[in-house]
Design an enzyme around this catalytic site. Sequence first.
Site, PDB file in Angstrom:
ATOM      1  N   ARG A   1      -3.898 -10.128   4.816  1.00 34.56           N
ATOM      2  CA  ARG A   1      -4.422 -10.038   3.457  1.00 34.56           C
ATOM      3  C   ARG A   1      -3.292  -9.554   2.562  1.00 34.56           C
ATOM      4  NH1 ARG A   1      -6.779  -6.201   0.045  1.00 34.56           N
ATOM      5  NH2 ARG A   1      -8.470  -7.004  -1.286  1.00 34.56           N
TER       6      ARG A   1
ATOM      7  N   LYS B   1       0.819  -1.213   0.000  1.00 29.92           N
ATOM      8  CA  LYS B   1       0.000   0.000   0.000  1.00 29.92           C
ATOM      9  C   LYS B   1       0.855   1.266   0.000  1.00 29.92           C
ATOM     10  CE  LYS B   1      -4.387  -1.668   1.853  1.00 29.92           C
ATOM     11  NZ  LYS B   1      -5.386  -1.591   2.943  1.00 29.92           N
TER      12      LYS B   1
END
Length: 279
Positions: free
Chosen positions: A264, A230
């Site tokens: 995740r 991210k």
Amino acid sequence: MKMLKPSPCQSINIKGSLMTFEKPIIMGILNITPDSFFDGGKHNSLENAIDHASHMINDGVDIIDVGAYSSRPGAPMISSQEEIDRAIPIIEVLVEEFPQIPLSIDTFRADVAKASIKSGAHIINDISGGLLDEDMFKTVAELKVPYILMHMRGTPETMQQLTDYDDVVNDVAVDLGDKISKLRELGVKDIILDPGFGFAKTIEQNYELLMRVNELHYHGLPILGGISRKSMIYKKLGVTPQESLNATTALNTLLLERGVQILRVHDVKEAKQLTHLLF
């Protein structure tokens, strides 16, 4: 000698079978969108999606998370029908080809969630925590499936303008607590918490949340950490998402040290190796 102790004994019911968290669970990301921030367009054909799912299974994935809508900051809206048209054919084939692997549907729309569960998916992963569809909580209760409750503010288009917190960790915990109560009132039993790294949070707030994520164990529910590649990583380092695997693994280690039960990830093999080393 293992470095970390197992998580407290918790479980979720997936169509009559219990998934427990003595060891961390790896959730592999299957984006079937043309515009996701890291792998947009790579897996949005049926053949490529099945091939990627097969590779994740070979690498030891525990859950495959199917996403047919990009939730990256500034992502454009698509219709509910388009999201269904992308997701359902792939879910149906995954269920047929890999019946042993639980599937989650990454959506904030109740109708997409319902169609996906009816097509064989097992878990609803809602980035908005019920914020963007007032029917979501009722739908989860009716379907009687596990629900991943994520913290977010606004929409993918506006969320990065909504980062004013008194204390980001406490505020996230309170918001999740209020929604847990609403879900419990409706009879929802299996809830997983996701603090929402990268959603309505500055880079600094993301790291504060990461370092104190263990405080969310107050709710007594499994916690999912989703930081893979991210912007909190690649913008801080001044690199690209493609260059962010090493740092992702380092931060996933910090999540596991703080008792996060589900990671995740885009990179299943590396995450699985990490759990083998630490547990």
